[in-house]
Design a protein around this motif. Structure first.
Motif, PDB file in Angstrom:
ATOM      1  N   LYS A   1       0.839  -1.286   0.183  1.00  0.00           N
ATOM      2  CA  LYS A   1       0.090  -0.106  -0.004  1.00  0.00           C
ATOM      3  C   LYS A   1       0.831   1.251  -0.127  1.00  0.00           C
ATOM      4  CE  LYS A   1      -4.078  -1.921   2.434  1.00  0.00           C
ATOM      5  NZ  LYS A   1      -4.681  -2.045   3.405  1.00  0.00           N
ATOM      6  N   ARG A   2       1.841   1.108   0.747  1.00  0.00           N
ATOM      7  CA  ARG A   2       2.781   2.508   0.945  1.00  0.00           C
ATOM      8  C   ARG A   2       3.549   2.640  -0.572  1.00  0.00           C
ATOM      9  NH1 ARG A   2       5.661   0.876   6.932  1.00  0.00           N
ATOM     10  NH2 ARG A   2       4.344   1.843   7.890  1.00  0.00           N
ATOM     11  N   PHE A   3       3.960   1.762  -1.247  1.00  0.00           N
ATOM     12  CA  PHE A   3       4.491   1.793  -2.632  1.00  0.00           C
ATOM     13  C   PHE A   3       3.609   2.261  -3.464  1.00  0.00           C
ATOM     14  CE2 PHE A   3       6.075  -0.148  -6.562  1.00  0.00           C
ATOM     15  CZ  PHE A   3       7.547   0.339  -6.369  1.00  0.00           C
ATOM     16  N   LYS A   4       2.447   1.717  -3.435  1.00  0.00           N
ATOM     17  CA  LYS A   4       1.315   2.337  -4.535  1.00  0.00           C
ATOM     18  C   LYS A   4       1.045   3.617  -4.179  1.00  0.00           C
ATOM     19  CE  LYS A   4      -1.045  -2.171  -5.319  1.00  0.00           C
ATOM     20  NZ  LYS A   4      -2.152  -2.864  -5.266  1.00  0.00           N
ATOM     21  N   LEU A   5       0.792   4.095  -2.942  1.00  0.00           N
ATOM     22  CA  LEU A   5       0.431   5.306  -2.617  1.00  0.00           C
ATOM     23  C   LEU A   5       1.723   6.387  -2.440  1.00  0.00           C
ATOM     24  CD1 LEU A   5      -2.082   4.689   0.267  1.00  0.00           C
ATOM     25  CD2 LEU A   5      -2.687   5.127  -1.888  1.00  0.00           C
ATOM     26  N   GLU A   6       2.891   5.937  -2.514  1.00  0.00           N
ATOM     27  CA  GLU A   6       4.045   6.787  -2.394  1.00  0.00           C
ATOM     28  C   GLU A   6       4.178   7.545  -1.190  1.00  0.00           C
ATOM     29  OE1 GLU A   6       4.879   8.595  -5.783  1.00  0.00           O
ATOM     30  OE2 GLU A   6       4.359   7.074  -7.141  1.00  0.00           O
ATOM     31  N   ARG A   7       3.564   7.191   0.167  1.00  0.00           N
ATOM     32  CA  ARG A   7       3.725   7.646   1.193  1.00  0.00           C
ATOM     33  C   ARG A   7       3.586   6.912   2.424  1.00  0.00           C
ATOM     34  NH1 ARG A   7      -1.988   8.513   0.623  1.00  0.00           N
ATOM     35  NH2 ARG A   7      -2.883   7.840   2.462  1.00  0.00           N
ATOM     36  N   ILE A   8       4.360   6.992   3.332  1.00  0.00           N
ATOM     37  CA  ILE A   8       4.362   6.425   4.600  1.00  0.00           C
ATOM     38  C   ILE A   8       3.820   6.972   5.770  1.00  0.00           C
ATOM     39  CG2 ILE A   8       6.274   5.259   6.240  1.00  0.00           C
ATOM     40  CD1 ILE A   8       6.778   4.217   3.598  1.00  0.00           C
ATOM     41  N   GLU A   9       2.585   6.215   6.181  1.00  0.00           N
ATOM     42  CA  GLU A   9       1.650   6.484   7.249  1.00  0.00           C
ATOM     43  C   GLU A   9       2.405   5.723   8.562  1.00  0.00           C
ATOM     44  OE1 GLU A   9       0.275   2.666   6.261  1.00  0.00           O
ATOM     45  OE2 GLU A   9       0.981   4.360   5.082  1.00  0.00           O
ATOM     46  N   ILE A  10       2.314   6.642   9.766  1.00  0.00           N
ATOM     47  CA  ILE A  10       2.713   6.000  11.038  1.00  0.00           C
ATOM     48  C   ILE A  10       1.797   5.103  11.350  1.00  0.00           C
ATOM     49  CG2 ILE A  10       3.116   6.782  13.345  1.00  0.00           C
ATOM     50  CD1 ILE A  10       4.949   8.129  11.424  1.00  0.00           C
ATOM     51  N   VAL A  11       2.232   3.898  11.759  1.00  0.00           N
ATOM     52  CA  VAL A  11       1.631   2.849  12.206  1.00  0.00           C
ATOM     53  C   VAL A  11       1.827   2.633  14.050  1.00  0.00           C
ATOM     54  CG1 VAL A  11       1.465   0.224  12.240  1.00  0.00           C
ATOM     55  CG2 VAL A  11       2.076   1.303  10.146  1.00  0.00           C
TER      56      VAL A  11
END
Length: 159
Positions: free
Chosen positions: A63-73
């Motif tokens: 999901k991060r690769f597709k969205l090109e952003r890193i959300e905090i988990v």
């Protein structure tokens, strides 16, 4: 010419369904029953719990690769090894395997379809790591846990 893309596709394929240096995950999990997959060793580890952990992180990074952003988990990593004790049955085990295969297939497809330039792009919010490095480390993480799964299966079947 070898590219990051071809190397990463090879690594993911080796982890899931291409017999090379080690048995691929799909082959290790084949013919395991839900009861076998859920069986815990003395350390409370089970194949199913590790499969859930692998699915969680492969899906999260996809999901991060597709969205090109890193959300905090905000998650304790131990939570990713969760197994519902009331959901241990053949249907749920089959669904788990379907989801696992889907995430590996999705990784292959997204890598095949991505531009080579994407893989050298760094992620400012993730240590400025390049995508090729993150995906490569994800494959290393997969291989580590595949080894655990193989050992758990061997120990269970040797009893």
């Amino acid at each position: 010419m070898v590219s990051y893309k071809s190397i990463l596709i090879d690594q993911i394929t080796a982890c899931y369904n291409d017999k090379s240096w080690f048995l691929p995950l799909k082959e290790i999990l084949a013919e395991l029953t839900a009861e076998q997959a859920a069986a815990e060793n003395e350390c409370k580890q089970s194949i199913w719990k590790i499969v859930n952990h692998l699915h969680f992180w492969n899906e999260k990074w996809l999901k991060r690769f597709k969205l090109e952003r890193i959300e905090i988990v905000n998650l304790d990593n131990e939570e990713t090894f969760y197994l519902n004790p009331h959901g241990i049955n053949e249907y749920e085990w089959g669904e788990t395997l379907i989801k696992l295969e889907a995430v590996y297939e999705s990784w292959i497809k997204v890598l095949q379809d991505c531009e080579d330039s994407k893989l050298i792009t760094t992620i400012p919010t993730y240590f400025n790591a390049p995508w090729w490095g993150v995906v490569s480390n994800l494959c290393t993480h997969n291989a580590y846990h595949i080894g655990q799964i193989m050992l758990l299966k061997k120990q269970m079947l040797d009893k």
